[in-house]
Design an enzyme around this catalytic site. Structure first.
Site, PDB file in Angstrom:
ATOM      1  N   ARG A   1      -5.755   9.927 -54.400  1.00 43.15           N
ATOM      2  CA  ARG A   1      -6.054   8.596 -53.857  1.00 43.15           C
ATOM      3  C   ARG A   1      -5.186   8.310 -52.628  1.00 43.15           C
ATOM      4  O   ARG A   1      -5.623   7.672 -51.679  1.00 43.15           O
ATOM      5  CB  ARG A   1      -5.761   7.516 -54.922  1.00 43.15           C
TER       6      ARG A   1
ATOM      7  N   CYS B   1      -6.124  11.131 -79.072  1.00 43.93           N
ATOM      8  CA  CYS B   1      -5.958  10.064 -80.069  1.00 43.93           C
ATOM      9  C   CYS B   1      -7.279   9.668 -80.688  1.00 43.93           C
ATOM     10  O   CYS B   1      -7.326   9.027 -81.738  1.00 43.93           O
ATOM     11  CB  CYS B   1      -5.353   8.816 -79.433  1.00 43.93           C
TER      12      CYS B   1
ATOM     13  N   VAL C   1      -1.076  29.062 -67.077  1.00 42.27           N
ATOM     14  CA  VAL C   1       0.115  29.413 -66.315  1.00 42.27           C
ATOM     15  C   VAL C   1       1.116  30.056 -67.272  1.00 42.27           C
ATOM     16  O   VAL C   1       1.408  29.503 -68.333  1.00 42.27           O
ATOM     17  CB  VAL C   1       0.715  28.172 -65.619  1.00 42.27           C
TER      18      VAL C   1
ATOM     19  N   ASN D   1      -0.590   8.769 -69.547  1.00 39.83           N
ATOM     20  CA  ASN D   1      -1.310   8.195 -68.418  1.00 39.83           C
ATOM     21  C   ASN D   1      -0.376   7.480 -67.457  1.00 39.83           C
ATOM     22  O   ASN D   1      -0.523   7.578 -66.242  1.00 39.83           O
ATOM     23  CB  ASN D   1      -2.390   7.226 -68.921  1.00 39.83           C
TER      24      ASN D   1
ATOM     25  N   ARG E   1      12.211 -16.886 -87.007  1.00 34.68           N
ATOM     26  CA  ARG E   1      13.013 -17.954 -87.610  1.00 34.68           C
ATOM     27  C   ARG E   1      13.831 -17.443 -88.781  1.00 34.68           C
ATOM     28  O   ARG E   1      15.009 -17.765 -88.919  1.00 34.68           O
ATOM     29  CB  ARG E   1      12.107 -19.096 -88.090  1.00 34.68           C
TER      30      ARG E   1
END
Lengths: 462, 462
Positions: free
Chosen positions: B24, B47, B84, B314, B451
């Site tokens: 981008r 997931c 790789v 991400n 509380r």
């Protein structure tokens, strides 16, 4: 006899929370507590009334958190149907009138809590008091509406007009829909839900259309017309009239601060009692005020506002009770969070709208994104729109608005905490929010909105 | 030819997010991007695999956010089925092997992103490789499990044993239940969901019992036994054996950092690559690492942890891509938020457990409350338990755990933001969280917990 007497005016959320908390901290030997309530009910959920009217909540009593008897069992001298008509600040006493007997008497106090609540805005329209026109602020109002619906000739159970398109208006639109009425909402403003920006209100409008609720914007009611039987028959606006078998007023409320004002207490620009952080009436060591009759500090705008909401009233009561009872508590203010729904449409907001930001001199950018509340591929994934507002240059979060389906509204809490903490939208992009496909896309919609808002802040230059 | 070449190792969330974000910011003339992925898939939601296996998500491809073709269309030279095998840091090159042809070659880089992910923990147990024993880390694993279920003789589709009672274990228990199996979860620990404290794990255990899932605690698997057909038949623990027609391994993952370690990059105590805040591999100007292969800073504990979670991967990719592309981004760390569900039971946590707090030298108090996710009187109000942990004396929030029904888990996000902001539990009691009866009791459960925790902090003295 107790060392001190606490008098509480108003037996709903703020007043009775204060009384209960004070009682937790001080026994009857130390503190006598006298509470006056002019209605027949104490400690009930006014926010629940639309759901009782709709039939989602079955019984009126389900809305009552604590009955007069329960309060009395905790050594609170609760006087029902008794209205306080005057506060004598210098004399440290209040004048009360028993609404059953008409008897009036003075009661002295060492400490006073004013929790007189709010009253519905009831415009002086012709016909506003006609049979078939109903407010929904109190349990009595709700009961009257339900009784009125029961009594309606089935042939006249067709058209309901709701006046007002705020939270109560849209909730009552849903309730009347559930009773089988064709529902028309008459909205004075540009879009429903004026607590949102118009662009987000428009999404609510579209969704209400989809639910079969007709919303008419720019519709200021001028009169309520009655038929030959004296009952409501039509609602008139400038432009036209709308046939109505029943009319529900959902126009909002204003602080019930007349008593306090008459007693010389300070009242703010919105008509609510002004307090300090301990919820003391400004300038008075032994008088506290809380709930719908006070103004609260808007932490984002840096100004007071009037917000009638049970959750604030309960917090106020808790803080007041702690301070009255010799403990310590403060209510720092609000960020303006509110959530609501119409059928399966959820609506939420927190912080400032664009016009709020302008009104306090803030320059800002906005970004709006569409996402889903669950992972897009997960069953039940539904659309959710998030609008975010951030300060120009600093990128500080100013507000968030959400319109979406099931599972959308409470996401606004993330923004409420971020506002409280003064976070920037850039900081928000790194928030570690819960992720699993049934709960969120891998980028939570709030994070997506934050990322787009960061870009807007940077794009706006200096 | 482009001015620079970026090489990305690993074509899933972190790697391809980095590649996409870099693209981008820089076009193909400025930056050539070569990405290697050893499997057949890119950018998919690991997931989501339990929900695909369960049948909630219909198609494998629904889990794929972006296909290899889509990446290639954005001028990313993506080489699938290519592994790789070596990083030559000094020579600025990587050695790749095409798994189809067996061809090996070196590719030079100016900038390198390591996103090699995680590998499932697969204990060296007798029988672990028997037919009918399945992991669920990759799409290939999920496909193999589904194929195996399809191939099962209906008469042998009766008993499933899930090994491990963490997120994947409980999610797979639900999935196997949906396939009609009797499900037994073998859990080495004291309670299921070791990411919670044992008292909260016990609530999960009870709820799983109620859902018809048998959980056996303290059950360390010693062997997987096979029948005459060579297929899994039983799972053995120290004490006894459990008949099994299928076995699912949900034991968790560890960082796949072998390549990085062999290349001399710094690896942390949990076996993950260590990075700086910009996600650069420590000490390397032109090498970044992100996703399941790195350790992340736990902002509450002040230590690194290994957390394999798509949402972090991400974010890492986004940050890396920004930095590689000449922009700016940082990943400040995590607070350890996780949400999950088994059928309608929701489980959430953020921050530290009691043992985590002890491990880093923090003294703390805890409080646990029971409430409901909606107003108690509203239809669908269901129980929700919140446990809160705060630092002794200062009252700083340290962690929150939630076990409850629908609408409970994402409440943990409020605590995640509060942890990030360093709030005390006393500050949290004043948070302006969204309230309306369909969404929350008038005191949000998180506020009730805050509380009670304030009281615990004060009660603990100095």
């Amino acid at each position: 006899m107790a060392a001190e007497r606490l008098v509480v005016i108003g037996g709903d959320a703020a007043g009775m929370s204060a009384a209960s908390q004070a009682r937790r901290l001080k026994g009857p030997d130390e503190l006598e507590i006298v509470a006056f309530e002019r209605s027949r009910w104490t400690s009930y959920s006014a926010c629940g009334i639309p759901y009782w009217v709709s039939g989602d909540v079955k019984h009126r009593d389900d809305l009552i958190a604590r009955t007069p008897e329960e309060h009395r069992a905790r050594d609170i001298d609760l006087r029902m149907r008794t209205e306080v008509t005057e506060i004598d600040v210098a004399g440290q006493r209040v004048r009360a009138v028993d609404r059953e007997s008409g008897d009036a008497y003075w009661t002295g106090f060492d400490k006073l809590v004013i929790a007189t609540g709010a009253r519905p805005v009831r415009p002086a329209l012709p016909g506003i008091d006609a049979p078939g026109v109903h407010g929904v602020q109190t349990l009595g109002d709700g009961q009257a509406l339900l009784d009125s619906l029961d009594a309606l000739d089935p042939g006249r159970k067709r058209r309901a007009v709701v006046v007002g398109a705020g939270y109560i208006g849209v909730e009552m639109a849903e309730a009347m829909l559930k009773h089988g009425f064709e529902v028309t909402v008459l909205n004075r403003g540009e879009q429903p839900m004026a607590t949102l920006d118009p662009d987000m209100g428009e999404l609510v409008h579209e969704a209400m259309d989809g639910l079969g609720i007709t919303t008419v914007n720019g519709a200021a009611v001028t009169a309520i017309l009655t038929g030959p039987d004296g009952r409501v028959s039509e609602v008139a606006t400038e432009g036209r009239t709308y046939p109505a078998d029943v009319v529900v007023l959902g126009i909002g409320v204003e602080p019930e601060a007349g008593l306090a004002r008459a007693a010389g207490l300070a009242v703010g620009p919105h008509g609510g009692i002004l307090t300090d952080l301990a919820m003391r009436a400004v300038g008075h060591e032994n008088i506290w005020a809380g709930g719908d009759c006070v103004e609260v500090l808007d932490l984002v705008a840096g100004r007071t506002r009037h917000i009638a909401l049970g959750t604030h009233a309960n917090k106020h009561g808790q803080v007041i009770g702690s301070n009255v009872g010799g403990g310590y508590g403060t209510f720092p203010g609000v960020v303006g969070t509110a959530v609501s729904k119409v059928c399966d449409l959820e609506i939420a907001r927190t912080g400032l709208r664009e016009k709020d930001a302008r009104a306090v001199g803030l320059r800002y950018v906005t970004a709006t994104i569409e996402s889903t509340q669950r992972a897009g591929y997960y069953p039940g994934a539904k659309p959710m729109t998030v609008k975010m507002i951030a300060e120009h240059r600093t990128g500080r979060l100013l507000g968030v608005q959400i319109v979406g389906r099931e599972g959308s509204a409470k996401r606004v809490d993330v923004a409420a905490v971020a506002l409280t903490a003064g976070m920037t939208v850039e900081q928000m992009t790194a928030l570690d929010l819960g992720y699993a496909p049934p709960f969120s896309p891998v980028w939570d919609p709030v994070l997506v909105a934050a990322r787009k808002t960061v870009a807007a802040v940077r794009g706006a230059g200096s």
